[in-house]
Scaffold this active site. Structure first.
Site, PDB file in Angstrom:
ATOM      1  CG  ASN A 453      -1.977   1.067   1.176  1.00  0.00           C
ATOM      2  OD1 ASN A 453      -1.888   2.006   0.398  1.00  0.00           O
ATOM      3  ND2 ASN A 453      -2.998   0.937   2.014  1.00  0.00           N
ATOM      4  CG  HIS A 492      -3.758  -1.976  10.235  1.00  0.00           C
ATOM      5  ND1 HIS A 492      -2.742  -1.088   9.989  1.00  0.00           N
ATOM      6  CD2 HIS A 492      -4.196  -2.379   9.008  1.00  0.00           C
ATOM      7  CE1 HIS A 492      -2.564  -0.951   8.683  1.00  0.00           C
ATOM      8  NE2 HIS A 492      -3.440  -1.723   8.064  1.00  0.00           N
TER       9      HIS A 492
END
Length: 603
Positions: A453, A492
């Site tokens: 990412n 996360h």
């Protein structure tokens, strides 16, 4: 006899013609494949060479022509014009600092380029592989649907109760998102605008008062330092409130999982964009104030010549305003990037057919993700602890979840990182589409983290790693690396914990502990395919473990009573202490939406 020989001659001629035709077709296909691969390799080589030039600080001719500098006309935009040679001296010092900082820390350079999958799918053979996977998925769905029709008389896959429950409060979710958006626009931009211009007026007043009363400039700068620290504390308080208020609201209103993930992801995105805007423009405002003050007080030309904030201007020339226009900030909020720039490379037009195609593919991958959950998670874990779970059942559950977990990974990658971001990039005419790199060829975890990412990695590298590296020094480079991984793992886990309603740090342990250890053990630069196999195997097993353990804990909290009362129940896994004889009636978990809608989480 002559007719038989004639027919034999015709058959042999026809066979020879077919052989020649097949040879021509094979030759044409080979030439087409060769040309497509050559074009792809050429484009990748040009991209690589351009990156080398940009890393080596070799701007193009157009950039050299269009790059703004300090001129007499430019300096007239400031209230008073001092000595033009002093301004040029300042600009030359800043350019030296730019070269030094860019050589130590490469900066993000935006340019027109497509995503890797977009380039690969232009090759017909690669496109055929994608179509093969699509046909396999369609056949898999049809096989399960036909089996349900013959065995049950209905198709369970087309029962969208879970989807309807997850989006039952979509209007409230959109309203809360609008509040987050307006608070970011109103508080971040306009408060920064007020700070930058108020700071400029305070600087001007300090210089005038020091000139009239013949006081030392350092005594007058105390007010400016206090002013900056007050706004810095206010900025930190805003970040804390921006994290607390939406999280408290979605828990109090008992939002479903999907809408929770939407709000939490957008909350994190707005915070990252806000910090990028402040972090990029605060040094510019300080630099603008230095130029402004030195033009008013021409005798103090060497003031703050080694200011660290000035060294951050590696991507900007000398600023002409202390704060950018609101239109630039608004475009940045929706652009598919987390690195702030005043301008980005733009395409000439919008291809609406391409936008619709990407959105349709995103919706399709989302439905397939729902299908994976409905077929592989719900039937297996919905009756957790209605019977004893042995080590054998636990290990087999993890192994059986590796394939669905891998498919979830592909759906998340292709659906969001490719389709969703490319659709928004096309609508905004955002030309830099490098949202990911060739992470599937990674032979180390560090390479995987950098290429999986790129949008988030660029933000972490620019605003976390570089600042930590400058704070701790090159001697503690490992601390800066772990700060990046630790922050990413915490974010996360923050989203997963609040979305599911319990703290179960499986992802955090895999990411911040096991991932970091393996990153230190594995070689960083190797082309051995065995390490690539290890990365893929680790991903599959890790995703299978996450899918299994999170599902077990979710259904344990539905089927098992609490082990402790109060907020401590949020942090203690109920699946560890739950037993078959103490479980709630398993039939209650069959109707998931109705049960979850009445489930309250107390923190």
């Amino acid at each position: 006899m002559s007719s038989i020989s004639k027919r034999g001659h015709e058959r042999s001629a026809s066979a020879e013609f077919n052989r020649v035709d097949r040879t021509v077709k094979i030759h044409n296909a080979t030439e087409k494949l060769r040309s497509e691969l050559l074009n792809y390799v050429t484009s990748r080589f040009e991209e690589f060479s351009s990156e080398i030039k940009q890393t080596a600080n070799m701007p193009s001719i157009n950039e050299m022509i269009e790059r703004p500098g300090i001129t007499t006309n430019g300096l007239t935009s400031i209230n008073k014009i001092g000595d033009s040679s002093s301004a040029q001296t300042i600009a030359s010092k800043q350019s030296v600092d730019i070269k030094r900082s860019s050589s130590a820390f490469p900066t993000k350079v935006f340019r027109m380029r497509s995503s890797i999958l977009t380039e690969l799918l232009e090759v017909s053979h690669i496109r055929s592989i994608r179509q093969i996977f699509i046909s396999i998925l369609v056949l898999l769905v049809l096989q399960v649907a036909i089996t349900d029709i013959f065995e049950k008389g209905t198709v369970d896959f087309f029962v969208f109760d879970i989807i309807r429950w997850n989006f039952s409060n979509l209007s409230e979710c959109l309203r809360l998102w609008f509040y987050l958006f307006m608070s970011t626009c109103a508080i971040i931009y306009y408060c920064f605008h007020f700070w930058s211009y108020k700071r400029l007026s305070l600087l001007s007043n300090n210089l005038l008062s020091s000139t009239e009363t013949e006081k030392s400039p350092t005594s007058n700068s105390t007010t400016l330092v206090i002013f900056d620290w007050v706004w810095f504390v206010a900025y930190c308080c805003y970040i804390g409130l921006f994290l607390y208020i939406p999280a408290h609201y979605i828990i109090a209103e008992n939002y479903p999982i999907v809408t929770r993930i939407i709000i939490l992801a957008e909350q994190v995105r707005f915070l990252m964009k806000s910090h990028a805007f402040v972090r990029e423009n605060a040094p510019r405002a300080i630099l603008y104030g230095q130029i402004y003050s030195q033009e008013i007080n021409a005798d103090d030309l060497n003031k703050d010549k080694s200011n660290d904030s000035s060294n951050e201007q590696s991507t900007f020339s000398v600023p002409h305003t202390p704060c950018p226009e609101f239109s630039k900030f608004l475009y940045f909020l929706f652009a598919p990037t987390l690195i702030y720039r005043d301008s980005y490379p733009r395409t000439s037009s919008i291809r609406w057919t391409y936008v619709i195609s990407q959105l349709v593919q995103f919706a399709t991958t989302s439905l397939f993700g729902y299908y994976l959950f409905y077929r592989f998670c719900l039937p297996v874990f919905r009756h957790f602890n209605s019977e004893h779970v042995t080590l054998k059942i636990f290990v087999l559950s993890i192994l059986n979840c590796t394939l669905p977990g891998a498919l979830f990974l592909f759906c998340a990658f292709y659906g969001f990182l490719h389709c969703w971001l490319n659709a928004f990039a096309e609508m905004l005419r955002f030309a830099d589409r490098q949202f990911y790199s060739d992470w599937w060829t990674a032979t180390s975890w560090s390479s995987y983290y950098r290429t999986w990412n790129i949008v988030v990695h660029d933000w972490l590298y620019t605003y976390v790693y570089r600042d930590c590296h400058k704070l701790f020094g090159i001697k503690y480079r490992l601390v800066s690396m772990y700060a990046v991984i630790f922050l990413s793992a915490c974010v996360h886990e923050y989203i997963i914990a609040l979305a599911f309603g319990y703290f179960y740090p499986i992802l955090f342990i895999q990411f911040a502990v096991l991932g970091f250890i393996s990153m230190l053990i594995l070689p960083q630069r190797t082309q051995n395919n065995a390490f690539n196999v290890f990365i893929w195997a680790s991903l599959f097993v890790g995703l299978g473990m996450q899918m299994c353990l999170y599902s077990i804990e979710w259904y344990a909290r539905l089927n098992c009573p609490r082990f402790v009362n109060g907020p401590l129940d949020y942090f203690i896994p109920r699946s560890i202490f739950c037993r078959a004889d103490s479980s709630i009636n398993p039939s209650l978990s069959n109707n998931i939406p109705n049960l979850i809608l009445h489930r309250q989480h107390d923190l």
